[in-house]
Scaffold this motif. Structure first.
Motif, PDB file in Angstrom:
ATOM      1  N   ASP A 222      -9.680  -5.196   1.903  1.00 51.63           N
ATOM      2  CA  ASP A 222      -8.989  -6.314   1.253  1.00 51.63           C
ATOM      3  C   ASP A 222      -8.846  -7.497   2.208  1.00 51.63           C
ATOM      4  O   ASP A 222      -9.043  -8.648   1.823  1.00 51.63           O
TER       5      ASP A 222
ATOM      6  N   TYR B 193       0.846  -1.200   0.000  1.00 50.25           N
ATOM      7  CA  TYR B 193       0.000   0.000   0.000  1.00 50.25           C
ATOM      8  C   TYR B 193       0.881   1.250   0.000  1.00 50.25           C
ATOM      9  O   TYR B 193       1.734   1.407   0.869  1.00 50.25           O
TER      10      TYR B 193
ATOM     11  N   GLU C 202      -8.780   0.674   2.479  1.00 48.01           N
ATOM     12  CA  GLU C 202      -8.624  -0.304   1.398  1.00 48.01           C
ATOM     13  C   GLU C 202      -7.989  -1.592   1.935  1.00 48.01           C
ATOM     14  O   GLU C 202      -8.436  -2.701   1.618  1.00 48.01           O
TER      15      GLU C 202
END
Length: 244
Positions: free
Chosen positions: A235, A206, A231
């Motif tokens: 995920d 990331y 995110e």
């Protein structure tokens, strides 16, 4: 002076009112949170060096319960003192010798037994952060009862072939700016998994994120990091939902 790998200040966290409660399982204490409906799916959450009572980790347990899993965070330090933000870095290596993330098999078995016998769990996944990410990597090589795992920024220990023969689907999450894990190590991991791993796996880095980024509670997030933190959590949850 070694740089503190936990770039967030663990001393000044906002308080967190937990949704679950503490239980005693054989010789282990654990924090458990259940969803509002009955389910036979569970997730073990493995804490980082700050231990099982740290607000961030309890927030993650509650988050997993909110997504429909019986979520539990056992005290993998078995009552010994977790690392704290006022401990000295020089002592970290010695502390780690007594808190080895690859020596968690017995505790994992105790918790798996509890989830199956007392909570009616049939499918059980595992997620772990930092120290816990290392523990998850280890357990996904050793314990076939764990249906899927997510290892978040667990240092990649020792290179050997058996480090890559994962038993069940495993997702590795890293921050690009994690100064405890180099991108070279991550590329090596990817390379070796391609060679040796026979089950689904995924590695994702990331952008701009430091060690410990994915467990921050909403009020502790910086605006620039927030999209990546959210995110990573999505995920993580999607991976568990796909397999557990």
């Amino acid at each position: 002076q070694m740089a503190d790998p936990f770039l967030y200040d663990s001393g000044r966290r906002s308080d967190y009112g937990c949704l679950g409660h503490e239980v005693q399982i054989e010789y282990l204490k654990a924090y458990i949170c259940r969803p509002s409906f009955s389910t036979d799916k569970a997730v073990i959450v493995v804490h980082d060096v700050f231990g099982w009572t740290f607000p961030d980790i309890r927030y993650i347990v509650d988050l997993m319960a909110g997504h429909g899993y019986i979520a539990i965070c056992p005290d993998f330090f078995k009552g010994t003192k977790p690392w704290t933000s006022i401990d000295h870095w020089a002592d970290f290596r010695d502390w780690m010798k007594d808190h080895d993330p690859t020596k968690v098999d017995k505790e994992a078995d105790v918790v798996l037994k509890y989830l199956k016998e007392q909570c009616g769990a049939k499918k059980i996944g595992i997620v772990g952060f930092s120290w816990g990410g290392m523990a998850v990597h280890h357990l996904m090589l050793k314990n076939p009862q764990l249906t899927a795992g997510v290892s978040l920024y667990g240092s990649i220990i020792r290179d050997s072939e058996e480090r890559y023969s994962l038993l069940n689907p495993t997702f590795f999450i890293f921050g690009e700016k994690d100064h405890t894990i180099s991108l070279d190590q991550i590329f090596l991991l990817e390379d070796k998994l391609k060679q040796y791993c026979k089950v689904p796996y995924k590695i994702k880095v990331y952008p701009g994120q430091v060690h410990g980024f994915a467990q921050l509670k909403p009020e502790d997030m910086k605006p620039d990091d927030k999209p990546y933190i959210e995110e990573a959590r999505r995920d993580m949850i999607d991976w568990i939902k796909m397999f557990v």
